[in-house]
Design an enzyme around this catalytic site. Structure first.
Site, PDB file in Angstrom:
ATOM      1  N   TYR A  90     -42.217 -52.881 -29.905  1.00 39.72           N
ATOM      2  CA  TYR A  90     -41.631 -52.897 -31.254  1.00 39.72           C
ATOM      3  C   TYR A  90     -40.505 -51.870 -31.408  1.00 39.72           C
ATOM      4  CZ  TYR A  90     -40.968 -52.422 -36.267  1.00 39.72           C
ATOM      5  OH  TYR A  90     -40.392 -52.313 -37.508  1.00 39.72           O
TER       6      TYR A  90
ATOM      7  N   LYS B  12     -36.443 -52.636 -31.868  1.00 37.82           N
ATOM      8  CA  LYS B  12     -35.687 -52.201 -33.057  1.00 37.82           C
ATOM      9  C   LYS B  12     -34.512 -51.318 -32.625  1.00 37.82           C
ATOM     10  CE  LYS B  12     -36.563 -53.057 -36.847  1.00 37.82           C
ATOM     11  NZ  LYS B  12     -36.222 -54.271 -37.655  1.00 37.82           N
TER      12      LYS B  12
HETATM   13  N1  LIG Z   1     -43.181 -52.355 -43.045  1.00 32.43           N
HETATM   14  C1  LIG Z   1     -42.664 -51.192 -42.728  1.00 32.43           C
HETATM   15  O1  LIG Z   1     -43.259 -50.130 -42.954  1.00 32.43           O
HETATM   16  C2  LIG Z   1     -41.312 -51.129 -42.088  1.00 32.43           C
HETATM   17  C3  LIG Z   1     -40.564 -52.264 -41.809  1.00 32.43           C
HETATM   18  N2  LIG Z   1     -39.311 -52.137 -41.241  1.00 32.43           N
HETATM   19  C4  LIG Z   1     -38.482 -53.307 -40.963  1.00 32.43           C
HETATM   20  O2  LIG Z   1     -38.277 -54.010 -42.168  1.00 32.43           O
HETATM   21  C5  LIG Z   1     -38.124 -55.399 -41.914  1.00 32.43           C
HETATM   22  C6  LIG Z   1     -39.056 -56.173 -42.819  1.00 32.43           C
HETATM   23  O3  LIG Z   1     -40.376 -55.775 -42.508  1.00 32.43           O
HETATM   24  P1  LIG Z   1     -41.612 -56.175 -43.421  1.00 32.43           P
HETATM   25  O4  LIG Z   1     -41.132 -56.737 -44.678  1.00 32.43           O
HETATM   26  O5  LIG Z   1     -42.536 -55.039 -43.430  1.00 32.43           O
HETATM   27  O6  LIG Z   1     -42.259 -57.300 -42.507  1.00 32.43           O
HETATM   28  P2  LIG Z   1     -42.738 -58.752 -42.886  1.00 32.43           P
HETATM   29  O7  LIG Z   1     -43.448 -59.282 -41.704  1.00 32.43           O
HETATM   30  O8  LIG Z   1     -43.454 -58.764 -44.177  1.00 32.43           O
HETATM   31  O9  LIG Z   1     -41.368 -59.517 -43.089  1.00 32.43           O
HETATM   32  C7  LIG Z   1     -40.618 -60.005 -42.033  1.00 32.43           C
HETATM   33  C8  LIG Z   1     -40.135 -61.384 -42.402  1.00 32.43           C
HETATM   34  O10 LIG Z   1     -39.371 -61.888 -41.307  1.00 32.43           O
HETATM   35  C9  LIG Z   1     -39.750 -63.234 -41.111  1.00 32.43           C
HETATM   36  N3  LIG Z   1     -39.550 -63.627 -39.725  1.00 32.43           N
HETATM   37  C10 LIG Z   1     -40.261 -63.225 -38.651  1.00 32.43           C
HETATM   38  N4  LIG Z   1     -39.832 -63.868 -37.564  1.00 32.43           N
HETATM   39  C11 LIG Z   1     -38.816 -64.660 -37.962  1.00 32.43           C
HETATM   40  C12 LIG Z   1     -37.974 -65.567 -37.286  1.00 32.43           C
HETATM   41  N5  LIG Z   1     -38.109 -65.803 -35.975  1.00 32.43           N
HETATM   42  N6  LIG Z   1     -37.038 -66.208 -37.993  1.00 32.43           N
HETATM   43  C13 LIG Z   1     -36.919 -66.019 -39.325  1.00 32.43           C
HETATM   44  N7  LIG Z   1     -37.696 -65.183 -40.019  1.00 32.43           N
HETATM   45  C14 LIG Z   1     -38.631 -64.509 -39.330  1.00 32.43           C
HETATM   46  C15 LIG Z   1     -41.226 -63.298 -41.464  1.00 32.43           C
HETATM   47  O11 LIG Z   1     -41.630 -64.626 -41.745  1.00 32.43           O
HETATM   48  C16 LIG Z   1     -41.295 -62.375 -42.639  1.00 32.43           C
HETATM   49  O12 LIG Z   1     -41.138 -63.064 -43.844  1.00 32.43           O
HETATM   50  C17 LIG Z   1     -38.395 -55.601 -40.436  1.00 32.43           C
HETATM   51  O13 LIG Z   1     -37.171 -55.758 -39.770  1.00 32.43           O
HETATM   52  C18 LIG Z   1     -39.084 -54.320 -40.010  1.00 32.43           C
HETATM   53  O14 LIG Z   1     -38.820 -54.019 -38.667  1.00 32.43           O
HETATM   54  C19 LIG Z   1     -38.782 -50.919 -40.976  1.00 32.43           C
HETATM   55  C20 LIG Z   1     -39.478 -49.789 -41.243  1.00 32.43           C
HETATM   56  C21 LIG Z   1     -40.791 -49.788 -41.810  1.00 32.43           C
HETATM   57  C1  LIG Z   2     -57.343 -44.749 -38.159  1.00 31.17           C
HETATM   58  C2  LIG Z   2     -56.061 -45.044 -37.538  1.00 31.17           C
HETATM   59  C3  LIG Z   2     -55.702 -44.017 -36.546  1.00 31.17           C
HETATM   60  C4  LIG Z   2     -55.000 -45.140 -38.614  1.00 31.17           C
HETATM   61  C5  LIG Z   2     -54.038 -46.247 -38.289  1.00 31.17           C
HETATM   62  C6  LIG Z   2     -52.844 -46.219 -39.194  1.00 31.17           C
HETATM   63  C7  LIG Z   2     -51.718 -47.018 -38.573  1.00 31.17           C
HETATM   64  C8  LIG Z   2     -52.111 -48.471 -38.563  1.00 31.17           C
HETATM   65  C9  LIG Z   2     -50.400 -46.779 -39.289  1.00 31.17           C
HETATM   66  C10 LIG Z   2     -50.038 -45.284 -39.263  1.00 31.17           C
HETATM   67  C11 LIG Z   2     -48.526 -45.205 -39.284  1.00 31.17           C
HETATM   68  C12 LIG Z   2     -48.067 -46.629 -39.439  1.00 31.17           C
HETATM   69  C13 LIG Z   2     -46.655 -46.990 -38.950  1.00 31.17           C
HETATM   70  C14 LIG Z   2     -45.587 -46.134 -39.617  1.00 31.17           C
HETATM   71  O1  LIG Z   2     -45.678 -46.239 -41.013  1.00 31.17           O
HETATM   72  C15 LIG Z   2     -44.208 -46.507 -39.141  1.00 31.17           C
HETATM   73  C16 LIG Z   2     -43.914 -47.952 -39.033  1.00 31.17           C
HETATM   74  C17 LIG Z   2     -42.630 -48.366 -39.091  1.00 31.17           C
HETATM   75  C18 LIG Z   2     -42.253 -49.696 -38.836  1.00 31.17           C
HETATM   76  O2  LIG Z   2     -41.070 -50.002 -38.696  1.00 31.17           O
HETATM   77  C19 LIG Z   2     -43.288 -50.741 -38.708  1.00 31.17           C
HETATM   78  C20 LIG Z   2     -44.644 -50.311 -39.123  1.00 31.17           C
HETATM   79  C21 LIG Z   2     -44.995 -48.910 -38.652  1.00 31.17           C
HETATM   80  C22 LIG Z   2     -45.004 -48.907 -37.113  1.00 31.17           C
HETATM   81  C23 LIG Z   2     -46.372 -48.490 -39.242  1.00 31.17           C
HETATM   82  C24 LIG Z   2     -47.502 -49.370 -38.657  1.00 31.17           C
HETATM   83  C25 LIG Z   2     -48.897 -48.898 -39.052  1.00 31.17           C
HETATM   84  C26 LIG Z   2     -49.138 -47.436 -38.713  1.00 31.17           C
HETATM   85  C27 LIG Z   2     -49.085 -47.245 -37.200  1.00 31.17           C
END
Ligand SMILES: NC(=O)C1=CN([C@@H]2O[C@H](COP(=O)(O)OP(=O)(O)OC[C@H]3O[C@@H](n4cnc5c(N)ncnc54)[C@H](O)[C@@H]3O)[C@@H](O)[C@H]2O)C=CC1
Ligand SMILES: CC(C)CCC[C@@H](C)[C@H]1CC[C@H]2[C@@H]3[C@H](O)CC4=CC(=O)CC[C@]4(C)[C@H]3CC[C@]12C
Length: 369
Positions: free
Chosen positions: A159, A163
């Protein structure tokens, strides 16, 4: 932009627009982007909530598609002025293969860039992640760092590797001539751990706590701090960055910005308790109840079980060596770069973000939604 063009209505494309972050970006654009003429929402799985948006004043076009398919991306991008590329495979639990993660996150991003170039689309905002920086494989803390803080960014997990590579492609593409001869302007936003309405893992923790009689058990020392950012503010930052890319192309093009707001620095578990506490859960233990070596052992055991069970079922628990390392390493950001470069201020205070998240956990946490 020239005065005559001020009234021009723009076509925006949001990839991954039905995901956790994507949905907030879509709704934020509709609320806060006055120049929006058409909003294209591209996703592998379209959400039913999109239907209600189609009755509003802005034309909303739902496009079911796959970012790994270049022709589908090209068709969606054709005629768009701005692309916000949030689609991604967020998998740190071993649900998808490394190849699939690479295809979606890297090849998918390459397809988006090429589609912009072919179609003359000039503005691209990419959702990157703090994970492109760290925590690194050595578990070095990143304490109140900013975009210029030196840090040994070494990854092995698919992952963060994907990214990092995708972010590099986006930044590298800045300045490329698009069809028509004008330069592409790109930037990447790096959220830390996002929370808020729609956050799956928060809901999973809540349900687990309910199953354990209203308790969660501390696993990680309270001294390990995590940067967290509210989804509404991350969405706002995307909308603002996309809006300002044209006017501030020289300053913003090719730049990275951490996503930040006023959320407090806390351990992952203590932070979650800000929401789960008011929902009736209790975090047991001032210190971790399980020794760290046992967590390391259990994480390794989970990897073995995942591998053994793979022919029969998908076993993908939250705990594995990677998530343990991330959870157990301090990673916090302190920066004002987005404010300086494009005037970003969080739209939601910490109090608002907290209240909205609590209401969401209370409303949907126990249900099957
Ligand atoms: N959730 C988090 O804490 C963080 C997320 N991100 C980034 O933010 C972005 C959004 O993440 P989230 O909303 O959390 O994830 P999510 O899984 O809820 O949203 C991702 C979306 O992309 C779509 N998707 C996946 N594969 C696809 C494909 N082949 N074609 C078209 N659409 C596709 C999924 O259907 C989904 O709706 C991602 O790029 C992720 O890497 C970055 C930092 C933290
Ligand atoms: C009891 C366990 C040790 C606790 C597990 C917690 C974990 C599942 C999560 C702790 C930190 C999270 C990640 C962090 O917030 C940074 C992230 C950034 C992204 O771009 C994607 C998600 C994630 C990797 C997020 C995923 C869950 C944790 C590892």
């Amino acid at each position: 932009m020239a005065d005559s063009a001020q009234a021009q209505k723009l076509v925006y494309l949001v990839t991954g627009g039905c995901g956790f972050l994507g949905e907030h970006v879509v709704r934020m654009l509709l609320q806060r982007e006055p120049r929006l003429g058409e909003l294209r929402v591209f996703d592998l799985h379209l959400g039913p909530w999109l239907e209600e948006l189609k009755t509003g004043p802005v034309r909303v076009t739902a496009i079911q598609g796959d970012v790994t398919q270049a022709h589908e991306v090209a068709a969606a991008v054709a005629g768009a002025h701005v692309v916000i590329h949030t689609a991604g495979l967020v998998d740190v639990f071993g649900r998808a293969s490394p190849k699939t993660i690479h295809e979606v996150n890297v090849q998918g991003t390459r397809n988006v860039i090429e589609a912009c170039v072919q179609n003359g689309t000039r503005f691209l905002v990419y959702t990157s992640s703090m994970e492109v920086v760290g925590p690194n494989t050595k578990g070095h803390p990143f304490y109140r760092g900013n975009e210029d803080t030196p840090y040994e960014a070494v990854h092995r997990h698919p992952y963060p590797c994907s990214k990092a590579l995708a972010e590099w492609l986006v930044l590298e593409a800045n300045g490329r001539k698009v069809c028509g001869g004008l330069p592409l302007v790109t930037c990447a936003l790096r959220p830390t751990g996002i929370y808020g309405e729609g956050h799956q893992i928060m809901r999973d923790f809540y349900r687990q706590g309910l199953r354990l009689g209203g308790r969660l058990f501390r696993a990680i020392p309270a001294s390990v701090e995590h940067g967290r950012v509210y989804v509404g503010n991350v969405a706002w930052m995307h909308v603002l960055a996309a809006r300002e890319l044209e006017q501030r192309a020289a300053l913003m093009g090719g730049q990275v910005y951490f996503c930040y707001d006023g959320s407090p620095y806390k351990s992952y578990e203590d932070f979650n308790m800000e929401f789960l506490g008011p929902c009736g859960l209790r975090l047991v233990g001032a210190r971790p109840l399980v020794p760290y070596w046992l967590l390391v052992f259990l994480a390794a055991l989970n990897v073995l079980l995942q591998w053994l069970l793979r022919p029969l079922l998908l076993y993908a628990p939250l705990l594995n060596p990677y998530t343990l390392a991330v959870a157990n390493t301090t990673f916090t950001v302190s920066t004002d770069k987005a404010q300086r470069h494009f005037g970003y201020e969080p739209l939601f205070s910490w109090e608002d973000s907290r209240t909205r998240t609590i209401l969401w956990v209370q409303a949907t946490g126990g249900s099957a939604q």
